[in-house]
Design an enzyme around this catalytic site. Structure first.
Site, PDB file in Angstrom:
ATOM      1  N   GLY A  92       0.875  -1.162   0.000  1.00  0.00           N
ATOM      2  CA  GLY A  92       0.000   0.000   0.000  1.00  0.00           C
ATOM      3  C   GLY A  92       0.910   1.208   0.000  1.00  0.00           C
ATOM      4  N   CYS A  93       0.441   2.374  -0.389  1.00  0.00           N
ATOM      5  CA  CYS A  93       1.396   3.454  -0.606  1.00  0.00           C
ATOM      6  C   CYS A  93       0.740   4.825  -0.658  1.00  0.00           C
ATOM      7  CB  CYS A  93       2.107   3.277  -1.939  1.00  0.00           C
ATOM      8  SG  CYS A  93       2.882   1.696  -2.120  1.00  0.00           S
ATOM      9  N   GLY A  94       1.606   5.859  -0.739  1.00  0.00           N
ATOM     10  CA  GLY A  94       1.157   7.223  -0.990  1.00  0.00           C
ATOM     11  C   GLY A  94       1.790   7.737  -2.273  1.00  0.00           C
TER      12      GLY A  94
ATOM     13  N   ARG B 220       1.420   7.034   5.045  1.00  0.00           N
ATOM     14  CA  ARG B 220       1.016   6.039   4.050  1.00  0.00           C
ATOM     15  C   ARG B 220       2.172   5.109   3.686  1.00  0.00           C
ATOM     16  NH1 ARG B 220      -4.009   7.168   1.953  1.00  0.00           N
ATOM     17  NH2 ARG B 220      -3.672   5.570   0.372  1.00  0.00           N
TER      18      ARG B 220
END
Lengths: 365, 505
Positions: free
Chosen positions: A13-15, A42
């Site tokens: 998951g990420c930003g 994030r």
């Protein structure tokens, strides 16, 4: 070849944050660093990176090959290979500074190079670059070319994204497109090559999500000589874009219809133009193995602009904003307000419909 | 030399009637296609042994009849089992080839049962098929390698590439080829009606298309097999697709024989042969002795159908199936139909049924991989058949690389079949594989078509649940995605051929 990081697929998951000045006005690398710092939570410190376009005006006509080496032997073998096929105008260490939070770095080196000759009449310069990247990443243990476009470059590492930006001294670069990525891999083994962006030629992708169709996407790409050596699902996205746009000649909009195709019920709608329906149906059935399924939000940088793009049921957040000639896209609106205090317009793009910021032709020509 | 008209081998089953509840309606006696029951002053086991088809038990209004295994204790011996002994005695009596029907009944490993599907947890969300679109629509046929787009006069993009004819089906499940002759007209009509209702395909098998089924020609794959039965211009042109049948999983390398006593006027007319004559399908097509001959037939059929119909090739899964399939695709086939060694049949030599061919799981994996390595996977679809028993088998077949599956035995079970494996006798009490009018008229297509359609609907809903759990909303994202499968209790060699990792890896 087995690596210590040779797990089948890294999930994360990420930003994301990115910007483009359509008129080609240069923006300091400081801006994406501050934007992605805002999305600190994030990521989890296990990877991040940036891509900048327009950052190498002095070598704008050369392919900038950013390379990481885990041994001197890997570097020797790679440089032998490069010297065999490329004229290298300049090569140097990628400038870095010691930064708290950034651990042992591989040798980071960049080459500004042009293919000396292509291997056959049908093969263009770009094919030679692509094949060289695949060959190095697949065959030379401990060597990875992680960025290979003209007048652009990717910078990535293990750490928090803002620390990575400082490590690479990005505030010293100026570009008209920037993308940034802070990573939250759920697999604790993290390595530099597995950080985003993923790049091939001028194409760079930063991605939040997990590609649930990775298995078939990868098998499809193997038929076209793409080797998924970085073992991270996002890798298939950049290779698919290269295949569809550069090699198959589809427009960027068309390529997006392939990656996140319209639902059959949309194509079947009675008010759909029959010719458009015929085209969409043909794209879906021909490129079925290229459908990217599962949650994703991506920023796709290329030499002509920036694309923000979601999966077709929008399982990952993405917000866009405009101010004058600037387009901003991010996982969260907060990061947009770091890049631009008072945007003219802020909106949430529709699932499966790309937001495209084109550079003016005066910039790209 | 045949020594006895009737075998001395005792039957395997015996009916037990509870006479205190029996109302002597004789429905069981009249219903039995095998004359295995008779009525004297009460219902008794009859002249012939019971085969456990359960027509009597399922139709007894008093539920007072049961079928038991006939006790016949023998000294235990794992090698010379009672079944093995019985085969030898039968051949000692007859000197003939033993026949069987349905598919391989030996306890070979069913690899589907050693493969497990993935599901999403946390990092990617599963999708609720009741809330979100879940797409199973499938197109069978040759696809181009790439799409070319041109700009029309109105400035809009237009399709430039010519797309080859496609079979569009609403779910990746079709019915397998079962000829009129091997099954009854009522049975074939039931499947045809179900296919039309669901938006999928049925398959005529090699017995031609009966005139009563003309309304279902547009959703029929019509076969062109080695006997060329019922093949004429209208048959080819009115179809959904044409299929060249080279082989069948239950009897690879073996032809077919519909005995003359089964060739009624209906069947004779449809097959275009005299009434009562034996219908022999040669083992090979006598105009196909090589891959280049196959290419000629493929293109002859394409010419005959003006390139408007996909032309597929059905083969049995045999050892070198990858290379064979590659040749078939290069010869111009639009799909390859793989029939595994557990596939069904109306009649086959038992020794062939039980010992020849390879599991379709292995064959499918090998063919999909070979076509990809050759760069021609897009040129043909793959249909997988031969013991697809459930929607889980369908999902696993798709993950291994199948575009669609075909079901034969599962479809017959919806028509009443109890897998008694007596199809070759022509006595099917359920009227499925018999041609005797008193038996076939009891199979009501309007009822059985609903049941066959229900099965397809049920499996389709289950496939949507499986896709949702996998976090994908279109079947093409599972197709060939072998990383969504894990193996358990399989050898390393099996896993390598399947291209699947062991659970936990």
């Amino acid at each position: 070849m087995r690596h210590r990081w040779d797990w089948s697929k890294e999930i994360s998951g990420c930003g994301l944050a990115g910007l483009i000045s359509r008129r080609g006005r240069k923006v300091s690398g400081e801006v994406p660093i501050r934007a992605i710092a805002n999305l600190h939570d994030r990521g989890n410190g296990l990877g991040g990176g940036f891509a900048g376009y327009g950052i190498y005006p002095d070598y704008a006509d050369h392919y900038a090959l950013h390379t990481m080496y885990y041994s001197d032997q890997a570097q020797d073998l790679t440089e032998d290979l490069l010297r065999g096929h490329f004229s290298i105008a300049h090569s140097e260490f990628i400038p870095t500074r010691p930064t708290e939070g950034i651990g042992d770095a591989p040798n980071l080196w960049r080459y500004f190079a042009t293919p000396r000759s292509t291997r056959s009449e049908t093969e263009g310069e770009a094919d030679t670059v692509m094949k060289t990247v695949m060959r190095v990443n697949d065959e030379i243990e401990g060597a990875y070319i992680f960025s290979s476009g003209k007048n652009m470059g990717a910078f990535k590492a293990v750490g928090f994204a803002e620390d990575i930006g400082r490590f690479y001294r990005l505030e010293e670069y100026e570009g008209y497109i920037w993308t940034a990525h802070g990573r939250f891999p759920t697999n604790t083994q993290a390595w530099w090559g597995g950080a985003h962006p993923f790049c091939l030629l001028d194409y760079s992708v930063v991605h939040n999500g997990e590609i649930s169709s990775y298995g078939i996407n990868r098998r499809y790409l193997e038929q076209f000589d793409y080797k998924c050596t970085l073992q991270t699902d996002t890798e298939v996205m950049v290779y698919l874009l290269d295949l569809l746009i550069r090699r198959h000649g589809l427009s960027i909009e068309m390529a997006c219809e392939v990656l996140a195709p319209p639902f059959w019920k949309t194509i079947d709608r009675p008010d759909m133009d029959p010719e458009e329906a015929e085209l969409l149906e043909a794209l879906r059935i021909t490129y079925a193995p290229a459908t990217v399924n599962g949650p994703f939000a991506i920023l796709f940088g290329h030499s002509r602009g920036l694309v923000g793009f979601n999966d077709r049921i929008k399982l990952r957040p993405m917000v866009a904003a405009e101010k004058d000639d600037m387009l901003f896209i991010s996982s969260e609106e907060a990061a947009i307000h770091i890049m631009c205090e008072s945007p003219d317009r802020v909106w949430t793009p529709q699932a499966g419909h790309p937001v495209i910021g084109w550079l003016d032709e005066s910039v790209t020509s | 030399m045949r020594l006895a008209t009737k075998s001395t081998v005792p039957g395997e089953f015996v009916q037990v009637v509870h006479h205190d509840r029996c109302i002597k309606c004789k429905r069981c006696v009249m219903g039995c296609g095998f004359n295995a029951l008779e009525f004297t002053d009460r219902v008794m086991p009859g002249e012939n042994p019971c085969v456990a088809c359960h027509f009597c038990t399922d139709h007894c209004p008093q539920q007072c009849i049961q079928i038991h295994e006939r006790p016949y204790a023998q000294a235990g011996h794992d090698v010379w089992s009672p079944a093995m002994q019985k085969r030898i005695v039968r051949q000692a009596e007859s000197g003939g080839v033993l026949l069987s029907a349905m598919g391989n009944d030996r306890p070979w490993t069913v690899l589907w049962d050693n493969l497990l599907l993935d599901a999403c947890q946390v990092t990617n969300p599963s999708i609720d098929p009741l809330r979100e679109p879940m797409e199973l629509r499938t197109y069978l046929g040759r696809k181009p390698e790439r799409i070319e787009v041109e700009t029309g006069p109105d400035g809009k993009p237009k399709l430039k590439t010519k797309i080859a004819p496609q079979l569009r089906i609403s779910t990746p499940i079709i019915f397998a080829g079962m000829s009129l002759g091997s099954i009854s007209l009522s049975a074939q009509k039931s499947l045809a009606m179900a296919a039309k209702k669901i938006g999928t395909l049925w398959n005529t098998g090699e017995g031609g298309l009966h005139e009563d089924l003309q309304d279902y020609a547009d959703c029929a794959i019509v076969q062109c097999a080695s006997g060329r039965f019922g093949v004429h211009e209208g048959y080819l042109r009115n179809s959904a697709a044409v299929e060249i049948k080279i082989g069948q999983g239950a009897k690879p390398g073996i032809g077919g024989h519909l005995p003359g006593r089964k060739v009624s006027s209906d069947i004779a007319g449809t097959r275009m042969i005299p009434i009562g004559s034996d219908a022999l399908s040669p083992a090979p097509h006598h105009d196909i002795y090589s891959i280049e001959d196959l290419r000629q037939l493929i293109y002859a059929l394409k010419e005959a159908t003006e390139y408007e119909k996909p032309v597929g090739v059905k083969i049995a899964a045999v050892h070198n199936v990858g290379a064979i399939a590659s040749g078939i695709v290069r010869a111009g086939a639009d799909y390859v139909y793989l029939d595994g060694f557990r596939g069904g049949t109306g009649a086959a030599p038992t020794v062939i049924r039980d010992n020849v061919g390879i599991p379709v799981e292995i064959a499918l994996a090998a063919v999909d991989e070979r076509l990809r390595k050759d760069g021609i996977r897009h040129e043909a679809s793959i249909i997988c058949a031969g013991s697809i028993r459930s929607s889980a088998d369908v999902a696993k077949a798709i993950a291994l690389g199948a575009d669609a599956v075909a079901i034969g035995t599962a479809a017959l079970i919806t028509l009443g079949c109890h897998v008694c494996q007596q199809c070759h006798t022509g006595n099917c009490s359920w009227g499925i594989t018999s041609q005797r009018p008193e038996l076939t008229r009891r199979l009501d297509p309007s009822v059985r078509a609903e049941m066959a359609a229900n099965l397809l609907e049920g499996w389709t809903e289950e496939l949507k649940e499986i896709l949702g759990a996998l976090g994908v909303n279109a079947v093409e994202s599972l197709r060939g995605s072998r990383d969504r499968l894990r193996g358990v209790n399989l050898t390393k060699e099996s896993l390598d051929v399947l291209g699947v990792k062991h659970a936990g890896e």
